[in-house]
Every structure is written in structure tokens, then in C-alpha cells.
Design an enzyme around this catalytic site. Sequence first.
Site, short mmCIF file in Angstrom:
data_model
loop_
_atom_site.label_atom_id
_atom_site.label_comp_id
_atom_site.label_asym_id
_atom_site.label_seq_id
_atom_site.Cartn_x
_atom_site.Cartn_y
_atom_site.Cartn_z
N ASP A 262 -15.07 -0.69 39.84
CA ASP A 262 -14.34 0.57 40.05
C ASP A 262 -15.11 1.50 40.99
O ASP A 262 -16.31 1.70 40.82
CB ASP A 262 -14.17 1.23 38.67
N ASP B 209 -13.94 2.60 47.80
CA ASP B 209 -13.42 3.97 47.86
C ASP B 209 -14.02 4.70 49.04
O ASP B 209 -15.11 5.26 48.97
CB ASP B 209 -13.71 4.70 46.55
N GLY C 38 -10.85 12.85 35.05
CA GLY C 38 -11.44 13.60 33.93
C GLY C 38 -10.49 14.63 33.37
O GLY C 38 -9.27 14.56 33.55
N HIS D 288 -5.20 6.90 39.59
CA HIS D 288 -6.46 7.28 38.93
C HIS D 288 -6.24 8.65 38.31
O HIS D 288 -5.44 9.43 38.79
CB HIS D 288 -7.60 7.40 39.95
N GLY E 169 -5.05 11.36 35.48
CA GLY E 169 -3.78 11.38 34.76
C GLY E 169 -3.91 11.63 33.27
O GLY E 169 -2.93 11.58 32.54
N ASN F 298 -5.71 3.66 35.81
CA ASN F 298 -7.07 3.69 35.29
C ASN F 298 -7.14 4.62 34.08
O ASN F 298 -6.65 5.75 34.12
CB ASN F 298 -8.03 4.20 36.38
N THR G 191 -11.35 8.52 30.45
CA THR G 191 -11.56 9.68 29.58
C THR G 191 -10.87 9.51 28.22
O THR G 191 -11.49 9.72 27.18
CB THR G 191 -11.01 10.95 30.28
#
Length: 287
Positions: free
Chosen positions: A80, A102, A179, A208, A210, A230, A233
Site C-alpha cells: 500500500d 503513489d 484517517g 482510499h 472514506g 481501503n 482506521t
Amino acid sequence: MLTTGKAILDVANEHSFAVPAFNISDWAMFRGIVDISEEKNAPLIVGIHPDEVRHIGREMITGIVERAHNASVPIAIHWDHGATYEQMLQAIQYGFTSVMIDGSLKPFDENLAISKKVTDSAHALGLSVEAELGTIGANDSYAEAGAAEIIYTDPDDAVTFVEATGVDSLAVAIGTFHGFYPAHLLPELKLDLLKEIKSRVRIPLVLHGGSNNPDDEISEAARIGINKINISTDIKVAYHNKMREVLGNDPKVREPNAIQPACVEAMKVVAAHKIDLFGATGKGALY
Ligand SMILES: [Zn+2]
């Protein structure tokens, strides 16, 4: 069985659901996530961030690969938020079957160049690649790198980027933060933007962040074009909130096999909810 990110996500794309990518850096949590995926007969992506790789060490990745081979559902092991070409080489050596590069905080041309370089090499070795275009917000010190504000993915750029790089999936910025969200911010997904990007690039799209977006928005996104979501959290909060409760202030509570099972159960409830929400329940049958 162990498989690639592309093998998992192409089926999700064809059947309009999303596969959860749960971030893992703990053995008890990993076992719990595989167990709930098998119970739900749902395909699974195990996401491991470079910080998490450092925390668990190479030997645990070997164990994760072995468990994936023995699983009744398809599992991809995904690096990731890879930051460099060298990290991708490390992921290949460790046995990952999918990598993210990324470059979203770099200028467009640099992001395109590094994403193409990683994709060319990863494809030669049978791994799948996820890249990111646009920037997902980040406002939490524990969250992954991101911008203070969301820069939404531009559909024209997405077409150019996907064609030029050959990536297998693309993370898009359509209104999520990594987060927990800033208190003043009301999260809202731009579903029209998602539809437009999807109609033009066709490949699996990735969400990512959400954690604080409403469930109905997330499930709609999974229905209309997002194929990987993903989750980090939400499962970690469920696990550790339960751990605080189990530990209480009693110093005699000390055995991991007495402490962790209740935490894993609490985490599995959240994971099961996500699997249902994404439409992934029972989809192991499609593989
Ligand atoms: Zn992320």
C-alpha cells in the site's frame, strides 16, 4: 488461494462490486480478517503499508503468503502506498502480488513516468499495479501522506494517465480523506465525477479514506465503478477500543490469548459490515 490484485479486481469490475483492502500489521488481526472473509465467502486484499512492513518484518509476510495459499477465498497481498521504484523491488522479493505506486503528490508528468516504470517491471514479473491520480485529503497525524485539501481527479488526465502507464487499477480523489476527518468537514462523494471517470477509463477504480463518508454513498460508489476500498482506521479503532475495555485497569489481565479474541471479534463485526456494504459477500463463488 493466493492471487494477484488484477485477478481479483477484474472480476469485481465485471460484476460491479468492491473488494475490501484491509490494512494489516498484526498477526491476530490478520487471522481475524482472513477468517471473516472466508465466513462471508468474500475475496480479500491484504494491504500492508511500508510503515507496517517495517513493523512486522519480512518473516510475517512469509506467513501471510502461506495463509493466503491455504485460504478458501482469493487473496491478494498488496503493498500500500509505495513511494519508490526500490520499494516495488522489495515488495516483489517479499512475495507481494500487487503494488501501489503513489506519485500523486508529484507533478503529473513525474507521476506518469514513475507509474509507467513500476508497471513495466511489475508486469514482467506478474504483479499488478495501482497508481493514484488527484490527491486524497489527509488531516490525521496517523494517516498516510496526502494533501490538506482534496484535489479531485480530472477525467481527461485519467484517460491520458491510464493509457500511457498501463496500470491495472487507479485510485481516484472523489471526496474522501485518509484517517478521521477534520471536525468542520462534511464528507461528500462526487458520484457524478466517479461515473464520468469510469465511463472513460473502464479499469477498476480504488477508493482510499472514506471512514466518515455515509454508508449509502460508499455502497453506491461500489455499485457504479469503485472496485477496491481501503479500510484501515475503522478496523483498528474497533479492535483497540475493545482492547481498552478488556484491559480495564486490571494488571492481572496479561495473556494475549485472553485479551485478543474479543478484540478480533469486535473487529470482525466492522469488517463484515464493510464486506456487505461493498457487495462482496458471497462473491468468492465467482473465482
Ligand atoms: Zn491510502
